[in-house]
Write a protein that holds these residues in place. Structure first.
Motif, short mmCIF file in Angstrom:
data_model
loop_
_atom_site.label_atom_id
_atom_site.label_comp_id
_atom_site.label_asym_id
_atom_site.label_seq_id
_atom_site.Cartn_x
_atom_site.Cartn_y
_atom_site.Cartn_z
N ALA A 238 -24.08 -6.40 -61.54
CA ALA A 238 -25.50 -6.73 -61.38
C ALA A 238 -26.32 -6.47 -62.64
N SER A 239 -25.71 -5.84 -63.63
CA SER A 239 -26.43 -5.53 -64.86
C SER A 239 -26.54 -6.78 -65.73
N LYS A 240 -27.76 -7.17 -66.08
CA LYS A 240 -27.97 -8.36 -66.90
C LYS A 240 -27.35 -8.19 -68.28
N VAL A 241 -27.51 -7.00 -68.86
CA VAL A 241 -26.97 -6.76 -70.20
C VAL A 241 -25.45 -6.84 -70.18
N VAL A 242 -24.84 -6.20 -69.19
CA VAL A 242 -23.37 -6.20 -69.12
C VAL A 242 -22.85 -7.61 -68.87
N SER A 243 -23.45 -8.33 -67.95
CA SER A 243 -22.93 -9.67 -67.61
C SER A 243 -23.11 -10.65 -68.76
N GLU A 244 -24.17 -10.49 -69.54
CA GLU A 244 -24.43 -11.43 -70.63
C GLU A 244 -23.69 -11.08 -71.91
N ARG A 245 -23.33 -9.82 -72.09
CA ARG A 245 -22.81 -9.42 -73.40
C ARG A 245 -21.36 -8.95 -73.40
N VAL A 246 -20.81 -8.64 -72.24
CA VAL A 246 -19.44 -8.11 -72.19
C VAL A 246 -18.51 -9.17 -71.62
N ASP A 247 -17.46 -9.47 -72.38
CA ASP A 247 -16.51 -10.51 -71.95
C ASP A 247 -15.63 -10.02 -70.82
N SER A 248 -15.14 -8.79 -70.90
CA SER A 248 -14.25 -8.25 -69.86
C SER A 248 -14.37 -6.73 -69.84
N LEU A 249 -14.14 -6.16 -68.66
CA LEU A 249 -14.29 -4.72 -68.44
C LEU A 249 -13.03 -4.14 -67.83
N GLU A 250 -12.75 -2.88 -68.14
CA GLU A 250 -11.74 -2.12 -67.43
C GLU A 250 -12.36 -0.77 -67.04
N LEU A 251 -11.94 -0.23 -65.92
CA LEU A 251 -12.40 1.09 -65.48
C LEU A 251 -11.30 2.12 -65.71
N ARG A 252 -11.68 3.26 -66.25
CA ARG A 252 -10.72 4.34 -66.45
C ARG A 252 -11.32 5.64 -65.90
N ILE A 253 -10.46 6.48 -65.38
CA ILE A 253 -10.88 7.76 -64.82
C ILE A 253 -10.53 8.86 -65.82
N ALA A 254 -11.52 9.69 -66.14
CA ALA A 254 -11.30 10.83 -67.03
C ALA A 254 -11.53 12.11 -66.25
N ALA A 255 -10.94 13.18 -66.70
CA ALA A 255 -11.12 14.46 -66.03
C ALA A 255 -12.54 14.96 -66.21
#
Length: 257
Positions: A238-255
């Motif tokens: 839903a983020s306008k900046v993310v949807s317009e500027r990021v081609d692809s995303l991955e989620l990672r879990i950190a401690a």
């Protein structure tokens, strides 16, 4: 070069019909674009500069009398497959992730190296991008058979189509690539309000353009983790900046520390 042989494209692709402005086009590559592509291949020119020049450049869209479902094009170790589904012979290439790409060419020679039977349709690159967007094709591939191949990502295609400057999500620094500040802030703002997210930050991805690294409350079971990730994904989408500027995303879990 003959701009058109009289066969019209269908209505939904008329945005790439040639106009009289290309009547004297000899089919050669724009010298500045060719030089930028050479620099890009050598690692000396960022893709951002190539896209900026494309915005002011004529490209050639290939039209084929018959479209076959066979063939691949290799780019940076990945294969782009010829997609049989095409509009009036305008071919889509399929990227490894399933997204479709419109091939465009800088010159007649570059197109002939790819398919000798392709008919070149000259058009401004922004209009080619707009046509790709209207077909729901996410990418452009410049000169699939070389001499230099460049894959134009989805945010850049959208920027070209809208006549806007493309601002990549990743920018070079002395220490390598980093996520641009506006994008990094948008990622943090999207993820931080989700319950059980302790911290969130963005960094260059391993399998995607940008990785969203989440530090979570300890002790979450699988169902709880899935809920958190689904909420983060929804907020990022839903983020306008993310949807317009990021081609692809991955989620990672950190401690969480």
């Amino acid at each position: 070069m003959t701009a058109d042989d009289g066969r019209a494209l269908p209505g939904h692709l008329r945005s790439i019909q040639p106009t009289s402005q290309f009547a004297g086009d000899d089919g050669s590559a724009d010298p500045e674009l060719a030089a930028l592509l050479e620099g890009y291949a050598a690692g000396a020119t960022p893709l951002r500069d190539v896209v900026a020049r494309l915005a002011a450049t004529r490209v050639l869209v290939p039209v084929l009398a018959e479209v076959e479902a066979t063939g691949t094009v290799e780019h940076e170790g990945a294969e782009l497959h010829v997609d049989k589904e095409a509009s009036a012979g305008v071919v889509a290439l399929q990227a490894p992730d399933g997204r479709r790409a419109l091939p465009v060419f800088t010159s007649v020679d570059a197109m002939r190296a790819w398919r000798a039977d392709a008919r070149p349709v000259p058009v401004e690159a922004p209009r080619a991008a707009l046509s790709a967007v209207s077909e729901d094709w996410a990418l452009l591939v410049v000169d699939p058979a070389g001499p230099v191949t460049a894959l134009v990502p989805r945010p850049a295609v959208w920027a070209l189509a809208q006549g806007q400057q493309w601002r990549p999500a990743l920018e070079p620094t002395a220490d390598g690539l980093t996520v641009e500040a506006e994008v990094a802030a948008a990622v943090a703002d999207a993820a931080a309000p989700v319950q059980h997210v302790v911290r969130a930050h963005a960094e260059p991805g391993r399998t995607a353009e940008v990785a969203v690294v989440l530090a979570l409350d300890p002790g979450l079971d699988r169902a709880g983790l899935d809920r958190v990730l689904a909420q983060v994904n929804a907020r990022l989408g839903a983020s306008k900046v993310v949807s317009e500027r990021v081609d692809s995303l991955e989620l990672r879990i950190a401690a969480a520390r």
